[in-house]
Design an enzyme around this catalytic site. Structure first.
Site, PDB file in Angstrom:
ATOM      1  N   LYS A 155      87.453  33.900  33.421  1.00 44.15           N
ATOM      2  CA  LYS A 155      87.027  35.126  32.746  1.00 44.15           C
ATOM      3  C   LYS A 155      88.244  36.008  32.460  1.00 44.15           C
ATOM      4  O   LYS A 155      89.250  35.916  33.164  1.00 44.15           O
ATOM      5  CB  LYS A 155      86.084  35.916  33.670  1.00 44.15           C
ATOM      6  CG  LYS A 155      84.682  35.348  33.802  1.00 44.15           C
ATOM      7  CD  LYS A 155      83.836  36.251  34.689  1.00 44.15           C
ATOM      8  CE  LYS A 155      82.440  35.688  34.883  1.00 44.15           C
ATOM      9  NZ  LYS A 155      81.648  35.597  33.654  1.00 44.15           N
TER      10      LYS A 155
ATOM     11  N   ARG B  32      73.478  28.439  36.331  1.00 41.56           N
ATOM     12  CA  ARG B  32      72.389  27.510  35.992  1.00 41.56           C
ATOM     13  C   ARG B  32      72.556  26.168  36.708  1.00 41.56           C
ATOM     14  O   ARG B  32      71.581  25.478  36.951  1.00 41.56           O
ATOM     15  CB  ARG B  32      72.303  27.345  34.462  1.00 41.56           C
ATOM     16  CG  ARG B  32      73.498  26.724  33.816  1.00 41.56           C
ATOM     17  CD  ARG B  32      73.542  26.967  32.307  1.00 41.56           C
ATOM     18  NE  ARG B  32      73.963  28.334  31.987  1.00 41.56           N
ATOM     19  CZ  ARG B  32      74.032  28.830  30.755  1.00 41.56           C
ATOM     20  NH1 ARG B  32      73.692  28.094  29.718  1.00 41.56           N
ATOM     21  NH2 ARG B  32      74.436  30.076  30.561  1.00 41.56           N
TER      22      ARG B  32
HETATM   23  N1  BES Z   1      77.666  35.724  36.150  1.00 40.96           N
HETATM   24  C1  BES Z   1      77.818  35.539  34.766  1.00 40.96           C
HETATM   25  C2  BES Z   1      76.891  36.425  33.933  1.00 40.96           C
HETATM   26  C3  BES Z   1      77.134  37.902  34.029  1.00 40.96           C
HETATM   27  C4  BES Z   1      77.990  38.528  33.141  1.00 40.96           C
HETATM   28  C5  BES Z   1      76.477  38.654  34.964  1.00 40.96           C
HETATM   29  C6  BES Z   1      78.199  39.893  33.228  1.00 40.96           C
HETATM   30  C7  BES Z   1      76.672  40.034  35.051  1.00 40.96           C
HETATM   31  C8  BES Z   1      77.538  40.647  34.183  1.00 40.96           C
HETATM   32  C9  BES Z   1      77.533  34.096  34.402  1.00 40.96           C
HETATM   33  O1  BES Z   1      77.865  33.152  35.354  1.00 40.96           O
HETATM   34  C10 BES Z   1      78.333  33.777  33.195  1.00 40.96           C
HETATM   35  O2  BES Z   1      79.537  33.794  33.289  1.00 40.96           O
HETATM   36  N2  BES Z   1      77.687  33.476  32.088  1.00 40.96           N
HETATM   37  C11 BES Z   1      78.352  33.156  30.882  1.00 40.96           C
HETATM   38  C12 BES Z   1      77.676  31.951  30.267  1.00 40.96           C
HETATM   39  C13 BES Z   1      78.412  31.342  29.117  1.00 40.96           C
HETATM   40  C14 BES Z   1      79.738  30.762  29.574  1.00 40.96           C
HETATM   41  C15 BES Z   1      77.551  30.277  28.511  1.00 40.96           C
HETATM   42  C16 BES Z   1      78.275  34.348  29.962  1.00 40.96           C
HETATM   43  O3  BES Z   1      77.232  35.026  29.933  1.00 40.96           O
HETATM   44  O4  BES Z   1      79.267  34.662  29.328  1.00 40.96           O
HETATM   45 MN    MN Z   2      79.902  32.561  35.214  1.00 42.02          MN
END
Ligand code: BES
Ligand code: MN
Ligand code: ZN
Length: 504
Positions: free
Chosen positions: A283, A357
Site C-alpha cells: 500500500k 477475502r
Molecule cells: N483492508 C483493506 C480495505 C480497507 C481500505 C479497509 C481502507 C479500510 C480502509 C483491504 O484488504 C484491501 O486492501 N482491499 C483492496 C482490494 C483491492 C486490492 C482489490 C482495496 O480496497 O483497495
Molecule cells: Mn488489503
C-alpha cells in the site's frame, strides 16, 4: 462505570453533574414552567432548542439542587431512538471533559418520550446507557503522561458512576434497559480497545488470547487453532496471507451454546488482519498506520458473541476469527500465485492486498461445513471501494436472502449502525474470472465492494441464508473526523440487534 437506578429525589442527589433531558417539543410546550421552577433564567430558551445532543451547562442554580452543575440535555423531537443515543454520547463526552465522576440523569419523563418514539422504555434506557459508554470512551492506555505539563493532565478520568432517577412505574423497565445497555456498551468498548491497539501490541495470537479471556469471563467456549492445526486443516487462504509474516496465524472458534434449546445456529465470521501492509502489492505509505484497524470485523464478532452469552440469548452462536497480519517479505505470497483454499477452490492471487477475502473464504467454508448453520454472517473491513460508495458512517450489506437482509437493515436502523444493501447480481462474477485458477481475488476497477462480495459468495457452498457486511468505512474514524478518533466498535450493536431478532 457503575450504573444504578434510583427512586430518590433528583434534587437532593449528591452528584458532580445533574442532567435534565428535554425534547424539543416538550421544551416548546412546557419549557418556561420547567425552567422557571428550577430557577433558570428564561432567556436561555432563546439559545437552547433541545436538539439531540445539544448541551447547556449551568452553574450555581439554586432551587434546592444539591449538585453544582446542572446540564440541560436535548434529546431532539423525541421520535428517534438514535437521538436518545446521541444525547447520551454528548452528555458522557461532556462529563469526561469536565472530569465529572458521578453523574445523575433525570429519567422521570422517559415514559412520555417512549410513547413518542414508539420504543419501549427499556430500549430507550438501553440506548442511553450504550451512548454513555460510547461518549465516555477514551483510548489512553499507551500514554505515559511523562510529557504532560504539570497540573494539566492529558489523560482522562473515567466516569465512575451513572445514576438514573426513575419514577416508580418506569423503574423496572429502566433497570432492564440498564442491564442490556451495559452489556452492549461494554462489549463495544472491548472491540474499540482491540481495534485501537497497534500491530506491535496486537498480533494474531493476542486476538486468540483476548477471545479466551472473554470466554472465561462470560461463560462460553473458545478453541484456538494454531499454525500446525491450520496446516492440517488445509486452510490455504489464511496460510497464504500469513506467508510473509514472522508471526504465526491463529484461527479462533468462539462457541456460545445456550442452556436451553437453541432457536437457531448462527455462524459469525470476522476478518482479523492485525495489520494490512498490502503485502508484496504494498500500500502507499500515507495513512498506512490506519490498517491496524483491519481486524475490526474480528473485534465486532468477538464483542457480539460475548454479548450474546451475557444476554443469555436462546441461540447457538459460533464466532470464527481467522487472524494474521499481511506483510511483504522474501517468503510472502506473490502476485500471480495460485493457492488452494480450505474448500478446494483454487484462487489466482492477482493482488496480495486483496487478502481479507482469502482468509474469510476458509472461515466461511469451515463454518458452513462444520456447523450446518441456519444463518452465516461475515463482517470485514474488506474494500476501500466500500468507503468510496457509502462513506465513513455506513456499512455495505450484501445478502442472498431478502428476509435476512431486511432484518439486518432494521437492526441497523435501531442500533444506529446503519447498513445499505448492494447487489449480488451474477453479472459481476465476470470480473473475477481467472485464466489459470477457479477464481481471481481481484476484479478490476469497477464495483470493488461488489466483486469482493461475489468472491466470498463462492465459498459458502450454496448456503441460502448468508450476509456479508463490509465495515471498511464506519469501523474506524480517521484523524480529525470526530472528537474521539480511531476504532468505533461498529458491528457489535448491529450484530446483537440481529441476534435478538433471530431469538424471537
Ligand atoms: N483492508 C483493506 C480495505 C480497507 C481500505 C479497509 C481502507 C479500510 C480502509 C483491504 O484488504 C484491501 O486492501 N482491499 C483492496 C482490494 C483491492 C486490492 C482489490 C482495496 O480496497 O483497495
Ligand atoms: Mn488489503
Ligand atoms: Zn485488509
Amino acid at each position: 462505570m457503575k450504573i444504578s437506578v434510583t427512586k430518590s429525589d433528583f434534587h437532593t442527589l449528591g452528584a458532580d453533574l445533574l442532567a435534565l433531558p428535554f425534547s424539543s417539543v416538550a421544551l416548546k410546550d412546557e419549557g418556561e414552567n420547567a425552567l422557571s421552577a428550577s430557577g433558570v433564567d428564561l432567556q436561555l430558551l432563546a439559545d437552547f432548542k433541545g436538539d439531540a445532543g445539544e448541551i447547556v451547562v449551568l452553574y450555581g442554580v439554586q432551587k434546592g439542587f444539591s449538585a453544582s452543575r446542572i446540564v440541560l440535555l436535548g434529546v431532539g423531537e423525541g421520535k428517534k431512538i438514535d437521538d436518545w443515543r446521541k444525547a447520551a454520547v454528548a452528555l458522557a463526552s461532556k462529563a469526561v471533559e469536565l472530569k465529572c465522576q458521578k453523574i445523575a440523569i433525570d429519567l422521570s419523563g422517559i415514559g412520555s418520550l417512549a410513547v413518542t418514539t414508539g420504543q419501549s422504555v427499556t430500549s430507550l434506557a438501553a440506548a442511553f446507557v450504550e451512548g454513555s459508554f460510547t461518549g465516555s470512551y477514551r483510548f489512553d492506555r499507551l500514554k505515559s503522561g511523562k510529557l504532560e505539563e504539570k497540573g494539566r493532565e492529558e489523560r482522562s478520568v473515567e466516569i465512575a458512576e451513572l445514576v438514573f432517577v426513575a419514577s416508580s412505574d418506569a423503574f423496572e423497565e429502566i433497570e432492564r434497559g440498564v442491564i442490556d445497555g451495559e452489556i452492549v456498551g461494554s462489549c463495544k468498548k472491548m472491540a474499540r480497545d482491540l481495534v485501537n491497539l497497534p500491530g506491535n501490541y496486537l498480533n494474531a495470537n493476542d486476538i486468540a488470547k483476548a477471545a479466551e479471556e472473554s470466554g472465561k469471563r462470560s461463560g462460553y467456549r473458545v478453541e484456538v487453532f494454531h499454525k500446525k492445526e491450520i496446516e492440517s486443516l488445509g486452510m490455504g487462504g489464511l496460510l497464504a496471507v500469513n506467508k510473509g509474516s514472522d508471526q504465526p496465524p491463529t484461527f479462533t472458534v468462539l462457541d456460545y451454546t445456550p442452556k436451553g434449546a437453541a432457536r437457531a445456529v448462527v455462524v459469525l465470521v470476522g476478518k482479523g488482519v492485525t495489520f494490512d501492509s498490502g503485502g508484496i502489492s504494498l500500500k502507499p505509505s500515507e495513512n498506512m498506520g490506519e490498517m491496524k484497524s483491519d481486524m475490526s470485523g474480528a473485534a465486532s464478532v468477538l464483542g457480539a458473541v460475548e454479548a450474546a452469552a451475557r444476554l443469555a440469548l436462546p441461540l447457538r452462536v459460533i464466532g470464527l476469527l481467522p487472524a494474521t497480519d499481511n506483510m511483504p517479505s522474501g517468503t510472502a505470497q506473490q502476485p500471480g500465485d495460485v493457492i488452494t483454499t480450505y474448500s478446494g477452490i483454487t484462487v489466482e492471487v492477482g493482488n496480495t492486498d486483496a487478502e481479507g477475502r482469502l482468509i474469510l473464504a476458509d472461515a466461511l467454508t469451515y463454518g458452513k461445513e462444520k456447523y450446518n448453520p441456519d444463518v452465516i454472517v461475515d463482517v470485514a473491513t474488506l474494500t476501500g471501494a466500500c468507503i468510496v460508495a457509502l462513506g465513513y458512517s455506513v456499512a455495505a450489506l450484501f445478502s442472498n436472502n431478502d428476509k435476512l437482509a431486511e432484518e439486518i437493515f432494521q437492526a441497523g436502523e435501531q442500533s444506529g449502525e446503519k447498513v445499505w444493501r448492494m447487489p449480488l447480481w451474477d453479472l459481476y462474477s465476470e470480473q473475477i474470472k481467472s485464466d489459470v485458477a477457479d477464481v481471481s481475488n481481484t476484479g478490476g476497477r469497477g464495483a470493488g465492494a461488489v466483486t469482493a462480495a461475489k468472491f466470498l459468495e463462492k465459498f459458502i457452498d450454496g448456503h441460502g441464508n448468508w450476509a456479508h457486511i463490509d465495515i471498511a468505512g464506519p469501523s474506524f474514524a480517521p484523524k480529525g473526523t470526530g472528537k474521539v478518533n480511531g476504532g468505533t466498535g461498529f458491528g457489535v450493536a448491529l450484530l446483537v440487534g440481529l441476534l435478538k431478532k433471530l431469538s424471537c
